[in-house]
Design a protein around this motif. Structure first.
Motif, PDB file in Angstrom:
ATOM      1  N   GLN A  81       0.981  -1.441   0.279  1.00 45.54           N
ATOM      2  CA  GLN A  81      -0.141  -0.564   0.129  1.00 45.54           C
ATOM      3  C   GLN A  81       0.819   1.245  -0.133  1.00 45.54           C
ATOM      4  OE1 GLN A  81      -2.564   0.406   3.435  1.00 45.54           O
ATOM      5  NE2 GLN A  81      -2.773   2.585   2.783  1.00 45.54           N
ATOM      6  N   ILE A  82       0.670   2.439  -0.462  1.00 42.18           N
ATOM      7  CA  ILE A  82       1.129   3.427  -0.940  1.00 42.18           C
ATOM      8  C   ILE A  82       0.209   4.246  -1.051  1.00 42.18           C
ATOM      9  CG2 ILE A  82       2.670   4.916  -1.911  1.00 42.18           C
ATOM     10  CD1 ILE A  82       4.232   3.077  -3.056  1.00 42.18           C
ATOM     11  N   GLY A  83      -0.302   4.962   0.113  1.00 41.72           N
ATOM     12  CA  GLY A  83      -1.209   5.708  -0.004  1.00 41.72           C
ATOM     13  C   GLY A  83      -2.687   5.084   0.389  1.00 41.72           C
ATOM     14  N   CYS A  88      -1.440  -5.261  -5.502  1.00 45.27           N
ATOM     15  CA  CYS A  88      -1.712  -7.425  -4.940  1.00 45.27           C
ATOM     16  C   CYS A  88      -0.997  -7.935  -6.484  1.00 45.27           C
ATOM     17  CB  CYS A  88      -3.516  -7.521  -6.184  1.00 45.27           C
ATOM     18  SG  CYS A  88      -4.354  -6.692  -4.495  1.00 45.27           S
ATOM     19  N   ASP A  89      -0.122  -8.920  -5.552  1.00 46.21           N
ATOM     20  CA  ASP A  89       0.771 -10.005  -6.569  1.00 46.21           C
ATOM     21  C   ASP A  89       2.579  -9.155  -6.280  1.00 46.21           C
ATOM     22  OD1 ASP A  89       0.950 -12.581  -8.580  1.00 46.21           O
ATOM     23  OD2 ASP A  89       2.039 -11.210  -9.003  1.00 46.21           O
ATOM     24  N   SER A  90       2.892 -10.743  -5.594  1.00 44.73           N
ATOM     25  CA  SER A  90       4.914  -9.703  -5.070  1.00 44.73           C
ATOM     26  C   SER A  90       5.188  -8.706  -7.223  1.00 44.73           C
ATOM     27  CB  SER A  90       5.422 -10.838  -5.202  1.00 44.73           C
ATOM     28  OG  SER A  90       6.009 -11.703  -6.246  1.00 44.73           O
ATOM     29  N   ARG A  91       4.537  -9.864  -8.235  1.00 41.85           N
ATOM     30  CA  ARG A  91       5.077  -8.778  -9.401  1.00 41.85           C
ATOM     31  C   ARG A  91       4.611  -7.401  -9.559  1.00 41.85           C
ATOM     32  NH1 ARG A  91       2.450 -13.375 -13.008  1.00 41.85           N
ATOM     33  NH2 ARG A  91       1.042 -13.569 -11.206  1.00 41.85           N
ATOM     34  N   PHE A 303      -3.532  -3.830 -14.662  1.00 40.40           N
ATOM     35  CA  PHE A 303      -4.804  -3.970 -14.682  1.00 40.40           C
ATOM     36  C   PHE A 303      -5.647  -2.509 -13.102  1.00 40.40           C
ATOM     37  CE2 PHE A 303      -6.087  -7.830 -16.860  1.00 40.40           C
ATOM     38  CZ  PHE A 303      -6.042  -7.017 -18.453  1.00 40.40           C
ATOM     39  N   ILE A 304      -5.455  -1.571 -13.676  1.00 40.34           N
ATOM     40  CA  ILE A 304      -6.354  -0.736 -12.152  1.00 40.34           C
ATOM     41  C   ILE A 304      -7.575  -0.342 -12.223  1.00 40.34           C
ATOM     42  CG2 ILE A 304      -5.405   1.206 -10.962  1.00 40.34           C
ATOM     43  CD1 ILE A 304      -2.747   2.190 -12.281  1.00 40.34           C
ATOM     44  N   LEU A 305      -8.069  -1.346 -10.942  1.00 38.53           N
ATOM     45  CA  LEU A 305      -9.289  -0.855 -10.534  1.00 38.53           C
ATOM     46  C   LEU A 305      -9.866   0.390  -9.271  1.00 38.53           C
ATOM     47  CD1 LEU A 305      -9.403  -3.829 -11.873  1.00 38.53           C
ATOM     48  CD2 LEU A 305     -10.999  -4.573  -9.950  1.00 38.53           C
ATOM     49  N   HIS A 318      -4.489  -2.313  -7.926  1.00 42.40           N
ATOM     50  CA  HIS A 318      -3.624  -3.047  -9.063  1.00 42.40           C
ATOM     51  C   HIS A 318      -3.053  -4.568  -9.179  1.00 42.40           C
ATOM     52  CE1 HIS A 318      -1.707   1.898  -9.125  1.00 42.40           C
ATOM     53  NE2 HIS A 318      -2.493   1.724  -8.805  1.00 42.40           N
ATOM     54  N   PHE A 319      -3.067  -5.308 -10.556  1.00 40.91           N
ATOM     55  CA  PHE A 319      -3.318  -6.161 -10.386  1.00 40.91           C
ATOM     56  C   PHE A 319      -2.231  -6.273 -11.813  1.00 40.91           C
ATOM     57  CE2 PHE A 319      -7.088  -5.952  -8.411  1.00 40.91           C
ATOM     58  CZ  PHE A 319      -7.318  -6.751  -7.434  1.00 40.91           C
TER      59      PHE A 319
END
Length: 330
Positions: A81-83, A88-91, A303-305, A318-319
């Motif tokens: 998390q940044i703000g 999500c996911d280590s990649r 992807f960003i939701l 972010h995924f």
């Protein structure tokens, strides 16, 4: 976190004190638990980069109310998390660390085709074989010390359900012992320099290391006596990651999201027909719980939701594209 090939799985720090609420929230929050292999990969990378970070401890299995609020039910750990941006996911997390540290060799985009194939093998078939190799009383004792006997039973039931839901190509190999031995032999041949990446570690090193960390440090297994180059490499990585970290409370994590705006979206969003639509995204290999939100960015690698909750306000989650499936929300 600091460890060596004969030590225990512990997290140490050059500075460790509780976080106080203040007007300035430090940048990088890691939602993790101590014996998570992929979290160990990220903690080691943060230490190598000498990046300070905040530790938000969670449990080895759901429910995780804080992570659920921020990431919408995503079930794998770690989450960063940044703000008001959630990763999500280590990649994706590695991409963020590479950018923060100015170390492009830590990004998945730095890998060529051969390296990418090696990392995929290390983090799928080899990884699950090493997790299987870690089984035994040392692992049981660590889990019981963390979550108690009932927690151990819940964890076993949770992992059984996760295995049953795996895609066929993600299922652990039948002969894990042979897979691990071949992997160690391969590492021994590859390690003609201090690191797989050369004179300094890269993503390929951390990706190859964390499964072994789990088997050796958490599972208490002695895997490396016959592989001296691999043993020395393992210890180099294990001793790289002394770093500064502080604990952060769940309330402060929520405040960090609520009191921030998601960062500006990249200009490179493509013409994905689902942009602006309610969507559902889930891993396609294991841990298949889906996250719902509005697709606000469709990029070559992620992807960003957009999600909104009463507690955290608007967040962008972010995924990676790789090994994730996106579809219209039903």
């Amino acid at each position: 976190m600091q460890s060596d090939a004969g030590g225990s799985a512990t997290i140490t720090a050059t500075s460790h004190s509780p976080v106080c609420r203040s007007s300035r929230v430090p940048d990088f929050i890691l939602h993790h638990y101590e014996i998570s292999p992929f979290a160990a990969k990220i903690r080691a990378m943060l230490g190598y980069c000498e990046l300070p970070w905040l530790s938000a401890r969670t449990t080895p299995m759901p429910p995780r109310p804080l992570v659920d609020t921020l990431a919408g039910g995503y079930r794998r750990i770690p989450v960063a998390q940044i703000g008001a941006d959630i990763f999500c996911d280590s990649r994706v997390i590695c991409e963020e660390i590479a950018a923060l540290a100015g170390r492009p060799e830590l990004s998945p985009q730095s890998l060529d085709g051969t390296q990418r194939a090696f990392v995929d093998r290390a983090e799928m078939g080899v990884f699950f074989s090493l997790v299987g190799a870690a089984t035994g009383w040392p692992l049981v004792r660590k889990v019981v010390a963390d979550v108690g006997p009932l927690g151990l039973l819940r964890l076993l039931r949770d992992r059984k359900g996760m295995r049953e839901g795996m895609s066929p190509d993600a299922r652990p190999p039948q002969d894990g012992t042979t897979v691990v031995q071949a992997y160690l032999d391969d590492l021994e041949v590859r390690l003609t320099s201090p690191f797989l990446n050369g004179e300094q570690p890269g993503l390929i090193d951390f990706s190859a290391w964390h499964g072994l960390w789990f088997a050796i440090e958490v599972g208490g297994k002695s895997l490396l006596p016959a592989h001296p180059q691999t043993r020395d490499w393992f210890q180099r990585l294990a001793h790289l990651h002394s770093t500064k970290w502080r604990d952060i409370s769940a309330d402060s994590c929520i405040a960090a999201a609520r009191d921030s705006e998601p960062r500006a979206l990249p200009d490179s969003s493509d013409s994905d027909a689902l942009l602006g639509q309610p969507v559902s995204i889930a891993p396609s290999d294991y841990g298949l719980a889906a996250v719902r939100g509005t697709l606000v960015a469709s990029l070559p690698q992620r992807f960003i939701l957009r999600r909104e909750t009463a507690e955290a306000g608007v967040v962008h989650v972010h995924f990676p594209r790789a090994r994730f499936s996106l579809e219209v929300a039903g």
